[in-house]
Design a protein around this motif. Structure first.
Motif, PDB file in Angstrom:
ATOM      1  N   CYS A 183       0.825  -1.213   0.000  1.00  0.00           N
ATOM      2  CA  CYS A 183       0.000   0.000   0.000  1.00  0.00           C
ATOM      3  C   CYS A 183       0.859   1.263   0.000  1.00  0.00           C
ATOM      4  N   ARG A 184       2.115   1.132   0.372  1.00  0.00           N
ATOM      5  CA  ARG A 184       2.995   2.297   0.334  1.00  0.00           C
ATOM      6  C   ARG A 184       3.325   2.687  -1.104  1.00  0.00           C
ATOM      7  N   HIS A 185       3.284   1.740  -2.018  1.00  0.00           N
ATOM      8  CA  HIS A 185       3.682   1.991  -3.401  1.00  0.00           C
ATOM      9  C   HIS A 185       2.531   1.834  -4.399  1.00  0.00           C
ATOM     10  N   MET A 186       1.421   1.271  -3.968  1.00  0.00           N
ATOM     11  CA  MET A 186       0.302   1.010  -4.858  1.00  0.00           C
ATOM     12  C   MET A 186      -0.978   1.547  -4.237  1.00  0.00           C
ATOM     13  N   SER A 187      -1.985   1.736  -5.056  1.00  0.00           N
ATOM     14  CA  SER A 187      -3.275   2.147  -4.528  1.00  0.00           C
ATOM     15  C   SER A 187      -3.929   0.971  -3.802  1.00  0.00           C
ATOM     16  N   ILE A 188      -4.853   1.291  -2.908  1.00  0.00           N
ATOM     17  CA  ILE A 188      -5.569   0.232  -2.190  1.00  0.00           C
ATOM     18  C   ILE A 188      -6.315  -0.656  -3.177  1.00  0.00           C
ATOM     19  N   GLN A 189      -6.886  -0.042  -4.195  1.00  0.00           N
ATOM     20  CA  GLN A 189      -7.631  -0.815  -5.192  1.00  0.00           C
ATOM     21  C   GLN A 189      -6.722  -1.804  -5.918  1.00  0.00           C
ATOM     22  N   ALA A 190      -5.495  -1.362  -6.254  1.00  0.00           N
ATOM     23  CA  ALA A 190      -4.566  -2.256  -6.955  1.00  0.00           C
ATOM     24  C   ALA A 190      -4.159  -3.432  -6.070  1.00  0.00           C
ATOM     25  N   VAL A 191      -3.886  -3.161  -4.797  1.00  0.00           N
ATOM     26  CA  VAL A 191      -3.532  -4.239  -3.863  1.00  0.00           C
ATOM     27  C   VAL A 191      -4.711  -5.183  -3.686  1.00  0.00           C
ATOM     28  N   SER A 192      -5.907  -4.617  -3.582  1.00  0.00           N
ATOM     29  CA  SER A 192      -7.109  -5.427  -3.418  1.00  0.00           C
ATOM     30  C   SER A 192      -7.298  -6.385  -4.593  1.00  0.00           C
ATOM     31  N   ARG A 193      -7.131  -5.872  -5.796  1.00  0.00           N
ATOM     32  CA  ARG A 193      -7.310  -6.720  -6.983  1.00  0.00           C
ATOM     33  C   ARG A 193      -6.212  -7.760  -7.101  1.00  0.00           C
ATOM     34  N   HIS A 194      -4.989  -7.362  -6.781  1.00  0.00           N
ATOM     35  CA  HIS A 194      -3.867  -8.278  -6.966  1.00  0.00           C
ATOM     36  C   HIS A 194      -3.923  -9.439  -5.978  1.00  0.00           C
ATOM     37  N   LEU A 195      -4.280  -9.157  -4.721  1.00  0.00           N
ATOM     38  CA  LEU A 195      -4.300 -10.201  -3.701  1.00  0.00           C
ATOM     39  C   LEU A 195      -5.700 -10.784  -3.504  1.00  0.00           C
ATOM     40  N   ASP A 196      -6.690 -10.273  -4.270  1.00  0.00           N
ATOM     41  CA  ASP A 196      -8.060 -10.768  -4.188  1.00  0.00           C
ATOM     42  C   ASP A 196      -8.609 -10.641  -2.765  1.00  0.00           C
ATOM     43  N   ILE A 197      -8.450  -9.421  -2.213  1.00  0.00           N
ATOM     44  CA  ILE A 197      -8.953  -9.100  -0.871  1.00  0.00           C
ATOM     45  C   ILE A 197      -9.836  -7.873  -0.992  1.00  0.00           C
ATOM     46  N   ARG A 198     -10.885  -7.804  -0.204  1.00  0.00           N
ATOM     47  CA  ARG A 198     -11.796  -6.673  -0.258  1.00  0.00           C
ATOM     48  C   ARG A 198     -11.056  -5.356  -0.022  1.00  0.00           C
ATOM     49  N   TRP A 199     -11.501  -4.295  -0.715  1.00  0.00           N
ATOM     50  CA  TRP A 199     -10.893  -2.974  -0.600  1.00  0.00           C
ATOM     51  C   TRP A 199     -10.879  -2.507   0.846  1.00  0.00           C
ATOM     52  N   GLU A 200     -12.008  -2.644   1.549  1.00  0.00           N
ATOM     53  CA  GLU A 200     -12.110  -2.190   2.925  1.00  0.00           C
ATOM     54  C   GLU A 200     -11.159  -2.959   3.829  1.00  0.00           C
ATOM     55  N   THR A 201     -10.966  -4.248   3.546  1.00  0.00           N
ATOM     56  CA  THR A 201     -10.068  -5.067   4.363  1.00  0.00           C
ATOM     57  C   THR A 201      -8.628  -4.615   4.186  1.00  0.00           C
ATOM     58  N   VAL A 202      -8.228  -4.328   2.950  1.00  0.00           N
ATOM     59  CA  VAL A 202      -6.862  -3.853   2.695  1.00  0.00           C
ATOM     60  C   VAL A 202      -6.604  -2.550   3.437  1.00  0.00           C
ATOM     61  N   LYS A 203      -7.547  -1.625   3.326  1.00  0.00           N
ATOM     62  CA  LYS A 203      -7.371  -0.332   4.001  1.00  0.00           C
ATOM     63  C   LYS A 203      -7.298  -0.504   5.515  1.00  0.00           C
TER      64      LYS A 203
END
Length: 415
Positions: free
Chosen positions: A112-132
């Motif tokens: 998340c330091r280098h990518m948007s939350i949405q990008a991390v969410s899609r890449h790891l297949d985790i909900r946006w709210e959970t990543v944040k």
């Protein structure tokens, strides 16, 4: 049959690995574990030893393994202390109620330091709210506190404002201009907000501050004069030249309206040529700029005065700088350009703060560098609605990222 895998490899303290296999769908790796019987049953609330009432099993997500999502099925003891008191023992690698291991949370926050939350969410297949929420919780736990009362040895500080999104929820950031690191961030950009920081400083720390770098906004000036009466205010060259660039922009727009068709054609594409320093121009750009200056006396005067204005910061003393500034303003007053006269009036008004540069040689370069990092956070997220989360991301951006290469390397491996 138990698989003998070193704890230093998997890091599943208190668990014995029984089996590692793909699930029936072949989409994720499942690590089946059982509780290490040699481990004592400890009540997490009291720290007392107890007996095992029963075993419970739970699944937690771990970092991807060999390109597959990874789930660890662990076994924990329900500890019996006395009648009516039974609690599940703690686990070293995952928090109570959390579905992600500590190292997975660390990985998510690092990405998340280098990518948007949405990008991390899609890449790891985790909900946006959970990543944040994971990133936020990890930052709260790991970031060092910013307590003004604990600051010592401050000589020069810098203050500026940043926006959570364009035109929304401004925040005040304060930097140690000698050490070059962020020392405070808070929502708001008023005198009261900055005063809150200054009043929290220890008296022996506050009295040793020699100067404060800032832009020409009145709010921060008021706070410094009230809380640090002995400190000088320094208006940085960057902000002065930025304001002069606005004067050039406005005057050029006025000249464009007055010009005939051939003059308008000549002015097209010259805005940034007027703002650039001569040594940064290519030969083609220099020729185009020269033709413009020869055809328009007002723009020519603005360009020459820009170069003379930049020489202010080479003055040897406060007095010499103030004298040079006044001479420049007198020349500006003699022109017929409204925007230039208005800028000269502003220079006179802020003369002391501008010329204090000669006393301290203090620039806001560190502040602007920090603002670039903050701007990247804002751009990557397309604005951040959660102000408290934005504060955490600002604090994170000011700390060197020693694990960046590890996170990005792991990301490429997962791909």
């Amino acid at each position: 049959m138990t698989i003998n895998i070193s704890q230093h490899i998997l890091g599943l303290k208190g668990q014995r690995v029984n089996e590692i296999k793909l699930d029936d769908g072949g989409v994720k790796i499942v690590i089946h574990c059982s509780r290490d019987a040699r481990r004592r049953a400890i009540d997490p609330a009291t720290g007392q030893k107890g007996s095992i009432n029963q075993h419970v099993r739970r699944q937690v997500n771990d970092i991807p393994l060999f390109g597959y999502p990874c789930v660890v099925e662990i076994e924990l003891a329900q500890v019996y202390i006395n009648k009516g008191e039974r609690r599940i023992e703690g686990c070293d690698f995952v928090d109570k109620g959390c579905r992600f291991t500590h190292r997975f949370c660390r990985l998510i926050s690092g990405l998340c330091r280098h990518m948007s939350i949405q990008a991390v969410s899609r890449h790891l297949d985790i909900r946006w709210e959970t990543v944040k929420n994971i990133d936020r919780a990890y930052l709260i736990e790991t970031l060092p506190t910013l307590d003004p009362a604990e600051l010592t040895g401050l000589e020069y500080i810098g203050v500026d404002e940043v926006a959570r999104a364009k035109g929304h929820d401004y925040m005040t950031v304060v930097y140690d201009m000698v050490g070059g690191h962020l020392i405070w961030v808070e929502a708001g950009r008023t005198a009261e907000v900055f005063s809150r920081f200054l009043k929290q400083l220890q008296p022996d720390t506050a009295c040793k501050i020699k100067a404060v770098a800032m832009d020409m906004g009145p709010a921060y000036q008021k706070a410094v004069r009230e809380s640090l009466p002995l400190a000088d205010i320094v208006f940085d060259r960057f902000h002065v030249m930025k304001n002069y660039s606005k004067a050039i922009h406005n005057q050029r727009r006025l000249e464009f309206r007055k010009a005939d068709p051939s003059g308008k054609e000549l002015m097209k594409g010259t805005h940034y040529l007027l703002l650039k320093n001569a040594d940064k121009l290519s030969e083609k750009q220099s020729d185009k700029l020269q033709r413009l200056l020869e055809s328009n006396s007002n723009l020519n005067a603005l360009y020459v005065l820009k170069e003379q204005l930049q020489l202010l910061w080479s003055a040897a003393s406060f007095e010499a700088m103030a004298e040079q500034l006044e001479r420049w303003c007198l020349i500006a007053d003699q022109s017929q350009m409204l925007y230039l006269k208005k800028f000269a009036k502003s220079l006179r008004k802020h003369c002391v703060g501008i010329c204090n540069y000669a006393k301290h040689k203090l620039t806001s370069a560190r502040i602007e560098a920090g603002n670039v990092s903050i701007g990247m956070i804002r751009k990557r997220a397309r604005g951040i609605k959660d102000t408290e989360y934005f504060k955490l991301k600002i604090r994170q951006s000011s700390i060197p990222d020693n694990q960046s290469m590890l996170y990005l390397a792991l990301l490429r491996f997962v791909e």
